[in-house]
Write an enzyme that holds these catalytic residues in place. Structure first.
Site, PDB file in Angstrom:
ATOM      1  N   CYS A  97       0.834  -1.195   0.023  1.00  0.00           N
ATOM      2  CA  CYS A  97       0.026  -0.043   0.021  1.00  0.00           C
ATOM      3  C   CYS A  97       0.786   1.344   0.185  1.00  0.00           C
ATOM      4  O   CYS A  97       1.616   1.666  -1.024  1.00  0.00           O
ATOM      5  CB  CYS A  97      -1.214  -0.204   1.292  1.00  0.00           C
ATOM      6  SG  CYS A  97      -2.406   1.096   0.904  1.00  0.00           S
ATOM      7  N   HIS A 175      -3.561  -4.992   0.959  1.00  0.00           N
ATOM      8  CA  HIS A 175      -3.037  -5.377   2.239  1.00  0.00           C
ATOM      9  C   HIS A 175      -3.020  -6.814   2.650  1.00  0.00           C
ATOM     10  O   HIS A 175      -3.875  -7.490   3.330  1.00  0.00           O
ATOM     11  CB  HIS A 175      -3.783  -4.793   3.332  1.00  0.00           C
ATOM     12  CG  HIS A 175      -3.507  -3.036   3.337  1.00  0.00           C
ATOM     13  ND1 HIS A 175      -2.288  -2.676   4.145  1.00  0.00           N
ATOM     14  CD2 HIS A 175      -4.106  -2.117   3.088  1.00  0.00           C
ATOM     15  CE1 HIS A 175      -2.435  -1.358   3.844  1.00  0.00           C
ATOM     16  NE2 HIS A 175      -3.504  -1.032   3.443  1.00  0.00           N
ATOM     17  N   GLU A 177      -1.162  -8.230   4.657  1.00  0.00           N
ATOM     18  CA  GLU A 177      -0.728  -8.625   5.896  1.00  0.00           C
ATOM     19  C   GLU A 177      -1.890  -8.504   6.943  1.00  0.00           C
ATOM     20  O   GLU A 177      -1.570  -9.021   8.030  1.00  0.00           O
ATOM     21  CB  GLU A 177       0.284  -7.596   6.321  1.00  0.00           C
ATOM     22  CG  GLU A 177       0.203  -5.974   6.850  1.00  0.00           C
ATOM     23  CD  GLU A 177      -0.546  -5.226   5.375  1.00  0.00           C
ATOM     24  OE1 GLU A 177      -0.920  -4.171   6.070  1.00  0.00           O
ATOM     25  OE2 GLU A 177      -0.833  -5.640   4.540  1.00  0.00           O
TER      26      GLU A 177
END
Length: 232
Positions: A97, A175, A177
């Site tokens: 990002c 994202h 993660e």
């Protein structure tokens, strides 16, 4: 092996991506750019480590914009310099990002306001599902990047590029993660206000897509394999 994790703010962490890097034998060295007490005044001074001390660099997301030098001008230039140095030293970078936007800017690309936001779970169009599956992926962004010179776009959504490869590095707009606690922390630190203004469902935004951990692990594995195969 050592991975440099650049946390731009305290609510964010490497989540499923960091988890997989540890499983792959990496020791995580985390640097938090803006500490909790400066979250609302992020013009801090930061001494970044030498990227040459690491085997991979992972700059994470941030609630600010790469181009907002009035707000983060005290450190964004130094971070872009770190990313350029890592790239020139052939150290793989996984930009996520804001981190992907910063990598693009560091290498001559452009970051700008997107025509519309992407928040929540979104699927994407991909040319390389072995590296970037279609998702769904968790997203939270208002900006977009251009693919830097020498890079190649490998995924996109209606508002712009979602992933690119350049050298041994990979930038993704989404994202991979994000865990439920990361999503919750974002909502608790201003995301709830943004979501309410946009009439988005707060309960839904606390949910992470089914299979997110497995997709993140697959992305990390493919990134590491691609980085090794593209070693200069």
């Amino acid at each position: 092996m050592r991975a440099l994790i650049i946390r731009h703010d305290h609510p964010s962490h490497a989540g499923y991506v960091g988890e997989r890097l540890v499983e792959r034998g990496y020791e995580l060295h985390e640097v938090t750019v803006v500490p909790e007490e400066r979250f609302y005044s992020p013009d801090v001074r930061v001494t970044f480590p030498d990227p040459a001390d690491f085997d991979v660099v992972v700059p994470l997301g941030a609630p600010w914009s790469v181009y907002d030098t009035a707000t983060i001008g005290s450190w964004i230039g130094d971070e872009l310099a770190l990313l350029r140095a890592a790239f020139r030293a052939d150290i793989p970078i996984l930009g996520i990002c804001f981190g992907a936007q910063a990598l693009s800017a560091a290498l001559g690309g452009r970051v700008e306001r997107a025509p519309m936001y992407e928040i929540g779970q979104h699927s994407i169009e991909t040319d390389d599902p072995g590296l970037i599956p279609a998702g769904p992926w968790y997203q939270w962004h208002f900006d977009r990047f251009t693919v830097p010179p020498g890079g190649r776009e490998i995924a996109r959504s209606p508002i712009g590029p979602q992933a690119y490869v350049v050298g041994r590095s990979l930038g993704v707009q989404f994202h991979p993660e994000v865990t439920p606690d990361v999503a919750g922390a974002w909502l608790d630190h201003g995301g709830d206000v943004q979501a309410a203004e946009l009439d988005l469902d707060l309960a839904e935004l606390r949910l992470v897509p089914d299979g997110a951990r497995e997709r993140a692990a697959g992305l990390v594995d493919a990134f590491l394999a691609r980085a090794v195969s593209h070693r200069r």
